[in-house]
Design a protein around this motif. Structure first.
Motif, short mmCIF file in Angstrom:
data_model
loop_
_atom_site.label_atom_id
_atom_site.label_comp_id
_atom_site.label_asym_id
_atom_site.label_seq_id
_atom_site.Cartn_x
_atom_site.Cartn_y
_atom_site.Cartn_z
N SER A 83 12.63 2.58 -6.08
CA SER A 83 12.93 2.89 -7.47
C SER A 83 11.86 3.73 -8.15
O SER A 83 12.19 4.65 -8.92
CB SER A 83 13.12 1.58 -8.24
OG SER A 83 13.35 1.82 -9.61
N ARG A 145 16.76 -3.01 -6.82
CA ARG A 145 16.51 -1.60 -7.11
C ARG A 145 17.27 -1.18 -8.36
O ARG A 145 16.74 -0.45 -9.22
CB ARG A 145 16.94 -0.73 -5.93
CG ARG A 145 16.54 0.73 -6.10
CD ARG A 145 17.47 1.64 -5.33
NE ARG A 145 16.94 2.98 -5.27
CZ ARG A 145 17.66 4.04 -4.91
NH1 ARG A 145 18.92 3.89 -4.58
NH2 ARG A 145 17.13 5.23 -4.88
N SER A 146 18.51 -1.61 -8.51
CA SER A 146 19.27 -1.29 -9.71
C SER A 146 18.60 -1.87 -10.95
O SER A 146 18.57 -1.24 -12.01
CB SER A 146 20.70 -1.83 -9.58
OG SER A 146 21.36 -1.25 -8.48
N ASN A 149 15.44 0.15 -11.80
CA ASN A 149 15.74 1.46 -12.38
C ASN A 149 15.80 1.39 -13.91
O ASN A 149 15.62 2.42 -14.58
CB ASN A 149 17.07 1.99 -11.84
CG ASN A 149 16.94 2.48 -10.40
OD1 ASN A 149 15.85 2.80 -9.93
ND2 ASN A 149 18.06 2.53 -9.69
#
Length: 262
Positions: A83, A145-146, A149
Protein backbone atom coordinates in the motif's frame (compact mmCIF):
# COMPACT_ATOMS: atom_id res chain seq x y z
CA UNK A 1 -25.29 4.07 4.92
CA UNK A 2 -28.59 2.74 3.58
CA UNK A 3 -31.58 3.68 5.75
CA UNK A 4 -35.26 2.93 5.49
CA UNK A 5 -37.78 5.54 6.63
CA UNK A 6 -41.20 4.15 5.76
CA UNK A 7 -42.78 1.42 7.87
CA UNK A 8 -43.51 -0.81 4.87
CA UNK A 9 -39.88 -0.63 3.72
CA UNK A 10 -38.67 -1.59 7.20
CA UNK A 11 -41.04 -4.58 7.28
CA UNK A 12 -39.91 -5.76 3.85
CA UNK A 13 -36.26 -5.35 4.81
CA UNK A 14 -36.79 -7.25 8.09
CA UNK A 15 -38.50 -10.13 6.30
CA UNK A 16 -35.74 -10.23 3.69
CA UNK A 17 -32.97 -10.28 6.31
CA UNK A 18 -34.80 -12.99 8.26
CA UNK A 19 -35.11 -15.18 5.18
CA UNK A 20 -31.41 -14.70 4.47
CA UNK A 21 -30.44 -15.70 8.01
CA UNK A 22 -32.64 -18.81 8.24
CA UNK A 23 -30.45 -21.08 6.02
CA UNK A 24 -27.49 -20.37 8.32
CA UNK A 25 -29.47 -20.54 11.56
CA UNK A 26 -31.35 -23.77 10.83
CA UNK A 27 -28.30 -26.12 10.98
CA UNK A 28 -27.25 -24.56 14.30
CA UNK A 29 -30.70 -25.12 15.80
CA UNK A 30 -30.72 -28.71 14.55
CA UNK A 31 -27.24 -29.26 16.01
CA UNK A 32 -28.25 -28.01 19.45
CA UNK A 33 -31.52 -29.95 19.41
CA UNK A 34 -29.73 -33.11 18.33
CA UNK A 35 -27.14 -32.70 21.08
CA UNK A 36 -29.94 -32.71 23.66
CA UNK A 37 -31.68 -35.79 22.24
CA UNK A 38 -31.60 -39.12 24.03
CA UNK A 39 -30.17 -38.59 27.51
CA UNK A 40 -30.26 -34.79 27.20
CA UNK A 41 -27.56 -32.98 29.16
CA UNK A 42 -25.94 -36.34 29.75
CA UNK A 43 -24.49 -36.06 26.28
CA UNK A 44 -22.57 -32.96 27.35
CA UNK A 45 -21.48 -34.68 30.56
CA UNK A 46 -20.07 -37.54 28.49
CA UNK A 47 -18.21 -35.10 26.24
CA UNK A 48 -16.85 -32.98 29.08
CA UNK A 49 -15.75 -36.09 31.00
CA UNK A 50 -13.42 -37.22 28.20
CA UNK A 51 -9.85 -37.17 29.59
CA UNK A 52 -8.51 -35.89 26.25
CA UNK A 53 -10.64 -32.72 26.32
CA UNK A 54 -8.25 -30.40 28.26
CA UNK A 55 -5.30 -31.53 26.14
CA UNK A 56 -7.23 -31.00 22.90
CA UNK A 57 -8.29 -27.52 24.02
CA UNK A 58 -4.70 -26.65 24.86
CA UNK A 59 -3.43 -27.90 21.50
CA UNK A 60 -6.12 -26.00 19.59
CA UNK A 61 -5.37 -22.85 21.60
CA UNK A 62 -1.62 -23.10 20.93
CA UNK A 63 -2.13 -23.68 17.21
CA UNK A 64 -4.70 -20.88 16.95
CA UNK A 65 -2.57 -18.34 18.84
CA UNK A 66 0.56 -19.16 16.85
CA UNK A 67 -1.38 -18.97 13.58
CA UNK A 68 -2.92 -15.61 14.54
CA UNK A 69 0.47 -14.12 15.45
CA UNK A 70 2.06 -15.36 12.23
CA UNK A 71 -0.82 -14.19 10.05
CA UNK A 72 -0.99 -10.81 11.78
CA UNK A 73 2.74 -10.10 11.44
CA UNK A 74 2.96 -11.21 7.80
CA UNK A 75 -0.30 -9.49 6.83
CA UNK A 76 0.57 -6.10 8.32
CA UNK A 77 4.06 -6.03 6.85
CA UNK A 78 2.92 -7.21 3.42
CA UNK A 79 -0.11 -4.89 3.29
CA UNK A 80 2.04 -1.92 4.33
CA UNK A 81 4.55 -2.70 1.62
CA UNK A 82 1.87 -3.14 -1.06
CA UNK A 83 0.00 0.00 0.00
CA UNK A 84 2.63 2.56 1.01
CA UNK A 85 6.06 1.56 -0.27
CA UNK A 86 7.42 2.11 -3.76
CA UNK A 87 8.49 -1.38 -4.85
CA UNK A 88 9.11 -2.29 -8.48
CA UNK A 89 6.60 -4.87 -9.68
CA UNK A 90 4.64 -4.93 -6.43
CA UNK A 91 1.34 -5.24 -8.28
CA UNK A 92 2.60 -8.43 -9.92
CA UNK A 93 3.55 -9.86 -6.55
CA UNK A 94 0.20 -8.80 -5.12
CA UNK A 95 -1.76 -10.62 -7.81
CA UNK A 96 0.45 -13.68 -7.41
CA UNK A 97 -0.51 -13.74 -3.73
CA UNK A 98 -4.19 -13.40 -4.63
CA UNK A 99 -3.81 -16.30 -7.08
CA UNK A 100 -3.25 -18.50 -4.03
CA UNK A 101 -6.91 -17.92 -3.11
CA UNK A 102 -7.88 -20.15 -6.03
CA UNK A 103 -6.09 -23.20 -4.59
CA UNK A 104 -8.35 -25.48 -2.50
CA UNK A 105 -6.93 -26.94 0.68
CA UNK A 106 -7.49 -30.52 -0.51
CA UNK A 107 -5.31 -30.08 -3.61
CA UNK A 108 -2.41 -28.91 -1.45
CA UNK A 109 -2.47 -31.93 0.88
CA UNK A 110 -0.06 -34.10 -1.12
CA UNK A 111 2.70 -31.47 -1.60
CA UNK A 112 2.24 -30.31 2.00
CA UNK A 113 2.54 -33.88 3.28
CA UNK A 114 5.73 -34.42 1.29
CA UNK A 115 7.17 -31.11 2.48
CA UNK A 116 6.44 -31.73 6.16
CA UNK A 117 8.09 -35.16 5.95
CA UNK A 118 11.21 -33.74 4.32
CA UNK A 119 11.47 -30.93 6.88
CA UNK A 120 10.84 -33.25 9.81
CA UNK A 121 7.72 -31.34 10.87
CA UNK A 122 5.26 -34.22 10.60
CA UNK A 123 3.20 -34.76 13.78
CA UNK A 124 4.24 -31.37 15.17
CA UNK A 125 2.24 -28.20 15.68
CA UNK A 126 4.16 -26.48 12.89
CA UNK A 127 2.85 -28.95 10.31
CA UNK A 128 -0.59 -27.39 10.90
CA UNK A 129 0.37 -23.81 11.86
CA UNK A 130 2.38 -23.00 8.74
CA UNK A 131 -0.20 -24.28 6.17
CA UNK A 132 -3.05 -22.62 8.08
CA UNK A 133 -1.23 -19.29 8.07
CA UNK A 134 -0.33 -19.61 4.40
CA UNK A 135 -3.96 -20.28 3.49
CA UNK A 136 -5.21 -17.27 5.49
CA UNK A 137 -2.63 -14.66 4.48
CA UNK A 138 -3.77 -13.94 0.87
CA UNK A 139 -7.28 -12.96 1.95
CA UNK A 140 -6.15 -10.97 4.99
CA UNK A 141 -3.58 -9.10 2.89
CA UNK A 142 -6.33 -8.19 0.43
CA UNK A 143 -8.50 -6.76 3.21
CA UNK A 144 -5.68 -4.98 5.02
CA UNK A 145 -4.22 -3.41 1.91
CA UNK A 146 -7.61 -1.91 1.07
CA UNK A 147 -7.83 -0.56 4.62
CA UNK A 148 -4.32 0.92 4.53
CA UNK A 149 -5.06 2.63 1.23
CA UNK A 150 -7.43 4.82 3.23
CA UNK A 151 -4.63 6.03 5.55
CA UNK A 152 -3.31 9.35 4.20
CA UNK A 153 0.22 9.20 2.85
CA UNK A 154 0.78 12.61 4.40
CA UNK A 155 0.93 11.07 7.87
CA UNK A 156 3.86 8.89 6.88
CA UNK A 157 5.57 11.74 5.05
CA UNK A 158 5.18 13.95 8.12
CA UNK A 159 6.76 11.25 10.27
CA UNK A 160 9.69 11.04 7.88
CA UNK A 161 10.14 14.82 7.99
CA UNK A 162 10.28 14.57 11.79
CA UNK A 163 13.13 12.08 11.46
CA UNK A 164 11.30 8.74 11.68
CA UNK A 165 12.37 5.98 9.33
CA UNK A 166 9.97 3.67 7.54
CA UNK A 167 9.91 1.10 10.34
CA UNK A 168 9.14 3.68 13.03
CA UNK A 169 6.40 5.22 10.88
CA UNK A 170 4.90 1.76 10.42
CA UNK A 171 5.08 0.96 14.14
CA UNK A 172 3.90 4.25 15.61
CA UNK A 173 1.47 5.52 12.96
CA UNK A 174 0.15 2.73 10.75
CA UNK A 175 -0.32 -0.04 13.31
CA UNK A 176 -2.40 2.03 15.79
CA UNK A 177 -4.72 3.07 12.95
CA UNK A 178 -5.27 -0.53 11.82
CA UNK A 179 -6.88 -1.82 15.02
CA UNK A 180 -10.34 -2.36 13.45
CA UNK A 181 -8.97 -4.44 10.57
CA UNK A 182 -6.66 -6.21 13.04
CA UNK A 183 -9.73 -7.35 14.99
CA UNK A 184 -11.26 -8.69 11.78
CA UNK A 185 -8.02 -10.54 10.97
CA UNK A 186 -7.86 -12.05 14.46
CA UNK A 187 -11.45 -13.30 14.35
CA UNK A 188 -11.20 -14.68 10.81
CA UNK A 189 -7.89 -16.39 11.51
CA UNK A 190 -9.12 -17.79 14.81
CA UNK A 191 -12.19 -19.26 13.14
CA UNK A 192 -10.12 -20.82 10.39
CA UNK A 193 -7.49 -22.22 12.75
CA UNK A 194 -9.86 -23.46 15.45
CA UNK A 195 -12.35 -25.06 13.07
CA UNK A 196 -9.87 -26.71 10.72
CA UNK A 197 -10.39 -30.46 10.64
CA UNK A 198 -8.52 -31.73 7.61
CA UNK A 199 -4.97 -30.59 8.42
CA UNK A 200 -4.94 -31.88 12.05
CA UNK A 201 -6.48 -35.14 10.87
CA UNK A 202 -3.71 -35.71 8.31
CA UNK A 203 -0.65 -34.20 9.99
CA UNK A 204 -1.27 -34.84 13.72
CA UNK A 205 -1.28 -38.57 14.44
CA UNK A 206 -0.24 -38.53 18.09
CA UNK A 207 -3.03 -37.97 20.65
CA UNK A 208 -0.70 -35.53 22.44
CA UNK A 209 -0.85 -33.11 19.49
CA UNK A 210 -4.41 -33.55 18.20
CA UNK A 211 -6.94 -30.73 18.33
CA UNK A 212 -10.48 -30.18 19.58
CA UNK A 213 -12.01 -30.64 16.12
CA UNK A 214 -11.07 -34.33 16.30
CA UNK A 215 -13.06 -34.81 19.53
CA UNK A 216 -16.28 -35.95 17.74
CA UNK A 217 -14.37 -38.83 16.12
CA UNK A 218 -14.01 -40.44 19.57
CA UNK A 219 -17.75 -41.16 19.51
CA UNK A 220 -17.65 -42.79 16.06
CA UNK A 221 -16.20 -46.27 15.63
CA UNK A 222 -16.70 -49.58 13.96
CA UNK A 223 -19.37 -50.61 16.46
CA UNK A 224 -20.37 -47.21 17.79
CA UNK A 225 -21.87 -44.12 16.13
CA UNK A 226 -23.46 -41.96 18.82
CA UNK A 227 -24.57 -38.90 16.86
CA UNK A 228 -26.03 -37.16 19.91
CA UNK A 229 -22.60 -37.04 21.56
CA UNK A 230 -21.01 -36.06 18.24
CA UNK A 231 -23.34 -33.07 18.07
CA UNK A 232 -22.67 -32.23 21.72
CA UNK A 233 -18.94 -32.29 20.99
CA UNK A 234 -19.54 -29.98 18.01
CA UNK A 235 -21.38 -27.50 20.24
CA UNK A 236 -18.56 -27.55 22.80
CA UNK A 237 -16.04 -27.02 20.01
CA UNK A 238 -17.94 -24.02 18.63
CA UNK A 239 -18.35 -22.16 21.95
CA UNK A 240 -14.90 -20.46 21.98
CA UNK A 241 -15.53 -19.08 18.49
CA UNK A 242 -18.91 -17.64 19.51
CA UNK A 243 -17.38 -16.04 22.60
CA UNK A 244 -14.48 -14.56 20.61
CA UNK A 245 -16.85 -13.10 18.04
CA UNK A 246 -19.11 -11.55 20.68
CA UNK A 247 -16.13 -9.91 22.39
CA UNK A 248 -14.74 -8.47 19.14
CA UNK A 249 -18.01 -8.01 17.24
CA UNK A 250 -17.95 -4.23 16.96
CA UNK A 251 -14.31 -3.98 15.88
CA UNK A 252 -14.71 -6.98 13.58
CA UNK A 253 -17.63 -5.46 11.70
CA UNK A 254 -15.92 -2.06 11.42
CA UNK A 255 -12.70 -3.56 10.16
CA UNK A 256 -14.35 -5.92 7.71
CA UNK A 257 -16.53 -3.15 6.27
CA UNK A 258 -13.63 -0.70 6.02
CA UNK A 259 -11.34 -3.28 4.45
CA UNK A 260 -13.93 -4.11 1.83
CA UNK A 261 -14.93 -0.54 0.95
CA UNK A 262 -11.81 1.65 1.15
Amino acid sequence: MFETRSRSAKIVLQVLVTLMVLPFLFPLVVMVQGSLAGIGWGNYEAVLSRPELPLFFRNSALISIATILLVYACTMLAAFAFSKLHIRGKEVYFWLILAALTLPEVILLTPLFSTTLQLGLYNTYWSVILPLAALQIPFTVLLTRSFMNGIPDGLIEAARIDGANTLRAFWHIVLPLTRPIAAAIIVLTFIGAWNNFLLPLVFLQSPDTQTITLLPTFFIGQFNNDQTKVLAAAVVTALPIVIAYLLLQRLFERGLAAGAIK
